[in-house]
Write a protein that holds these residues in place. Structure first.
Motif, short mmCIF file in Angstrom:
data_model
loop_
_atom_site.label_atom_id
_atom_site.label_comp_id
_atom_site.label_asym_id
_atom_site.label_seq_id
_atom_site.Cartn_x
_atom_site.Cartn_y
_atom_site.Cartn_z
N ALA A 74 -36.58 -37.96 -59.44
CA ALA A 74 -36.89 -38.87 -60.18
C ALA A 74 -36.63 -40.46 -59.61
O ALA A 74 -37.23 -41.17 -59.67
N TRP A 75 -35.37 -40.15 -59.65
CA TRP A 75 -34.93 -41.94 -59.53
C TRP A 75 -33.42 -42.18 -58.41
O TRP A 75 -34.00 -43.62 -58.22
N HIS A 76 -32.97 -41.33 -58.30
CA HIS A 76 -32.21 -41.50 -57.10
C HIS A 76 -32.49 -41.92 -55.80
O HIS A 76 -33.49 -40.92 -55.39
N PRO A 77 -32.66 -42.62 -55.10
CA PRO A 77 -33.26 -43.01 -54.09
C PRO A 77 -32.40 -42.13 -52.86
O PRO A 77 -33.52 -42.24 -51.86
N ALA A 88 -34.64 -36.84 -51.65
CA ALA A 88 -35.90 -36.36 -51.35
C ALA A 88 -36.38 -35.13 -52.24
O ALA A 88 -38.15 -35.14 -52.80
N GLU A 89 -35.80 -33.74 -53.15
CA GLU A 89 -36.26 -33.09 -53.21
C GLU A 89 -34.85 -31.83 -53.91
O GLU A 89 -34.25 -32.30 -53.50
N VAL A 106 -32.07 -32.23 -51.01
CA VAL A 106 -32.43 -32.65 -49.77
C VAL A 106 -32.02 -33.69 -50.23
O VAL A 106 -32.87 -34.31 -51.07
N LEU A 107 -31.85 -34.21 -49.08
CA LEU A 107 -31.70 -35.65 -49.03
C LEU A 107 -32.52 -36.01 -48.15
O LEU A 107 -33.05 -35.67 -47.43
N GLY A 163 -29.66 -33.48 -45.49
CA GLY A 163 -28.54 -33.45 -45.86
C GLY A 163 -28.97 -32.49 -46.54
O GLY A 163 -30.05 -32.41 -47.93
N HIS A 164 -28.78 -31.22 -46.86
CA HIS A 164 -28.48 -30.51 -47.76
C HIS A 164 -27.72 -30.10 -49.18
O HIS A 164 -25.77 -29.93 -48.23
#
Length: 146
Positions: A29-32, A35-36, A55-56, A60-61
């Protein structure tokens, strides 16, 4: 063993910051860069031992296990189980401390990990500046809007 330490002040009371930060799966919710994210096996995100799988934005996972969570100390510690980074034995702690004058919150985020000497400077920059420091700035912005 490499060590990364980042600290900052968030201009909000510790109770507001901790209410958001203690959610081990709330970083999406807050880290740019996130992604999920989801917690595996239906565990609550404040259950010690739970694994967040995320996932970034760049694809990246990562998988990380919550090792400790303290509402008294306003802190949590976690380790990385899987990462695209060339690291091992990664353990990190996120901690908040109330600032008595002014009502703000002091944030500390640090990690220790093994990394090859040729990758150390790049990974320390990636973890410290790009992940921790930018994450704290984003957390402060998110707290301000909630």
């Amino acid at each position: 063993m490499a060590h990364v330490y980042v600290s900052a002040v968030i201009d909000a009371p510790i109770e507001r910051v901790w209410a958001i930060a203690r959610d081990f799966n709330g970083h999406a919710a807050w880290h740019p860069f996130i992604a999920e994210s989801h917690v595996e096996d239906g565990f609550a995100p404040d259950t010690v031992g739970c694994v967040r799988n995320f996932v970034l934005g760049n694809g990246g996972h990562l998988r990380e296990r919550l090792l400790a969570l303290s509402d008294v100390d306003h802190s949590f510690t976690y380790c990385i189980l899987e990462s695209p980074m060339p690291i091992s034995d990664y353990n990190a702690t996120f901690r908040l401390t109330s600032i008595t004058e002014g009502g703000g919150t002091f944030v500390e985020w640090q990690a220790r990990f093994d990394v090859a000497p040729e990758d150390e400077a790049r990974i320390k920059e990636q973890v410290g500046r790009a992940t921790f420091a930018e994450g704290i700035v984003a957390l402060e912005a998110y707290v301000a809007t909630t």
